[in-house]
Design a protein around this motif. Structure first.
Motif, PDB file in Angstrom:
ATOM      1  N   ILE A  17     -67.025 -38.824 -43.287  1.00  0.00           N
ATOM      2  CA  ILE A  17     -66.363 -39.313 -44.818  1.00  0.00           C
ATOM      3  C   ILE A  17     -65.824 -39.681 -44.697  1.00  0.00           C
ATOM      4  CG2 ILE A  17     -65.736 -38.935 -47.077  1.00  0.00           C
ATOM      5  CD1 ILE A  17     -66.867 -36.711 -47.259  1.00  0.00           C
ATOM      6  N   ILE A  18     -64.634 -39.533 -43.608  1.00  0.00           N
ATOM      7  CA  ILE A  18     -63.538 -40.453 -43.139  1.00  0.00           C
ATOM      8  C   ILE A  18     -64.175 -41.955 -41.740  1.00  0.00           C
ATOM      9  CG2 ILE A  18     -61.392 -40.421 -41.514  1.00  0.00           C
ATOM     10  CD1 ILE A  18     -60.949 -37.866 -42.235  1.00  0.00           C
ATOM     11  N   VAL A  21     -65.588 -44.796 -44.102  1.00  0.00           N
ATOM     12  CA  VAL A  21     -64.497 -45.485 -45.295  1.00  0.00           C
ATOM     13  C   VAL A  21     -64.049 -46.064 -43.833  1.00  0.00           C
ATOM     14  CG1 VAL A  21     -62.146 -45.446 -45.695  1.00  0.00           C
ATOM     15  CG2 VAL A  21     -64.068 -43.879 -46.486  1.00  0.00           C
ATOM     16  N   CYS A  22     -63.765 -46.127 -42.809  1.00  0.00           N
ATOM     17  CA  CYS A  22     -63.306 -46.768 -41.847  1.00  0.00           C
ATOM     18  C   CYS A  22     -63.957 -47.880 -41.305  1.00  0.00           C
ATOM     19  CB  CYS A  22     -62.761 -46.465 -40.583  1.00  0.00           C
ATOM     20  SG  CYS A  22     -61.100 -45.524 -40.718  1.00  0.00           S
ATOM     21  N   LEU A  24     -66.514 -49.029 -43.506  1.00  0.00           N
ATOM     22  CA  LEU A  24     -66.944 -50.155 -44.548  1.00  0.00           C
ATOM     23  C   LEU A  24     -65.273 -50.549 -44.292  1.00  0.00           C
ATOM     24  CD1 LEU A  24     -68.337 -47.640 -47.060  1.00  0.00           C
ATOM     25  CD2 LEU A  24     -69.148 -49.430 -46.330  1.00  0.00           C
ATOM     26  N   LEU A  25     -64.032 -50.375 -44.115  1.00  0.00           N
ATOM     27  CA  LEU A  25     -63.043 -50.853 -43.984  1.00  0.00           C
ATOM     28  C   LEU A  25     -63.126 -51.836 -42.656  1.00  0.00           C
ATOM     29  CD1 LEU A  25     -59.867 -49.036 -44.491  1.00  0.00           C
ATOM     30  CD2 LEU A  25     -61.711 -50.728 -46.299  1.00  0.00           C
ATOM     31  N   SER A  33     -59.731 -51.666 -38.013  1.00  0.00           N
ATOM     32  CA  SER A  33     -60.812 -50.268 -38.414  1.00  0.00           C
ATOM     33  C   SER A  33     -61.857 -50.008 -37.530  1.00  0.00           C
ATOM     34  CB  SER A  33     -61.190 -51.226 -39.676  1.00  0.00           C
ATOM     35  OG  SER A  33     -61.923 -50.021 -40.625  1.00  0.00           O
ATOM     36  N   ALA A  37     -62.877 -45.497 -36.872  1.00  0.00           N
ATOM     37  CA  ALA A  37     -64.389 -45.586 -36.630  1.00  0.00           C
ATOM     38  C   ALA A  37     -64.912 -44.478 -35.367  1.00  0.00           C
ATOM     39  CB  ALA A  37     -64.983 -46.296 -37.662  1.00  0.00           C
ATOM     40  N   ASN A  80     -72.552 -43.471 -38.374  1.00  0.00           N
ATOM     41  CA  ASN A  80     -70.857 -44.636 -38.685  1.00  0.00           C
ATOM     42  C   ASN A  80     -71.013 -45.141 -36.698  1.00  0.00           C
ATOM     43  OD1 ASN A  80     -70.775 -44.235 -40.954  1.00  0.00           O
ATOM     44  ND2 ASN A  80     -70.030 -41.818 -40.272  1.00  0.00           N
TER      45      ASN A  80
END
Length: 167
Positions: A17-18, A21-22, A24-25, A33, A37, A80
Motif C-alpha cells: 500500500i505504501i 501511494v509512492c 501514484l505520487l 517518489s 516505491a 508496483n
C-alpha cells in the motif's frame, strides 16, 4: 488444528500500500517518489515469496485467507515494481535528454564565444583612456570615498561614444 496467519502478512499488505501511494505520487513528484516505491515493492515481493513458500511447505498450519492476502500482496508488489520502474526510467531518460540539450547549448555557446561578450565590456582599453587601472580604482576606493556613480557614468559614456564612433 490451530491455524494461524502467515508471519508478516500485515507487513506485506502495508508495504505494497505504501509502495502504491509512492507510485501514484511518482507520476507527479518524479524520481524522488518512484525510487522509494521501487525499493519498498521489492522488499514486499521478497517477503511475499518467502511466505508463499512457507505456506506451501505447511498448508495445514496457516489460514487460507492469510495465504490469499499474501498472494494479493505479491501481485500488487509486481504491479508496483513495473509502474515504479517505468516512472523511474522515464524520468532518467528525460533527464538524460534534457541534459544533453543543455550541454549542447553550453558547448555551442562556449565554442562560438557567446559567453565572452560580457567580459569584453570590462577590458583595459576603457581604463587606459582615463589613465586609471582597475587596481588603482580599487586601491583609491579604500583610501578615500569614491563617487562610483560618476565613475560608472564616465565609463558608460566613453563606451557609448566609442561604439557610436565605430558605426
Amino acid at each position: 488444528m490451530n491455524q494461524q496467519n502467515l508471519p508478516g502478512e500485515s507487513t506485506i499488505t502495508t508495504l505494497w500500500i505504501i509502495a502504491l501511494v509512492c507510485v501514484l505520487l511518482g507520476c507527479c513528484c518524479g524520481i524522488v517518489s518512484a525510487l522509494p516505491a521501487l525499493i519498498v515493492s521489492i522488499i514486499s515481493l521478497v517477503m511475499a515469496n518467502k511466505n508463499i513458500k512457507l505456506f506451501q511447505a505447511n498448508p495445514g498450519e496457516f489460514l487460507a485467507h492469510s495465504y490469499s492476502s499474501v498472494k494479493t500482496g505479491k501481485i500488487m508488489s509486481i504491479i508496483n515494481i513495473v509502474l515504479s520502474s517505468i516512472i523511474f526510467l522515464g524520468y532518467m531518460l528525460y533527464f538524460l535528454i534534457y541534459g544533453a540539450f543543455i550541454w549542447t547549448a553550453l558547448a555551442t555557446g562556449l565554442t562560438n564565444g557567446a559567453f565572452n561578450e560580457f567580459s569584453d565590456d570590462f577590458n583595459s582599453e576603457t581604463y587606459e583612456e582615463n589613465s586609471n587601472t582597475w587596481e588603482e580604482d580599487v586601491y583609491r576606493g579604500w583610501e578615500e570615498e569614491v563617487d562610483s556613480i560618476a565613475n560608472d557614468t564616465l565609463l558608460i559614456n566613453t563606451f557609448e561614444t566609442d561604439t557610436l564612433n565605430q558605426r
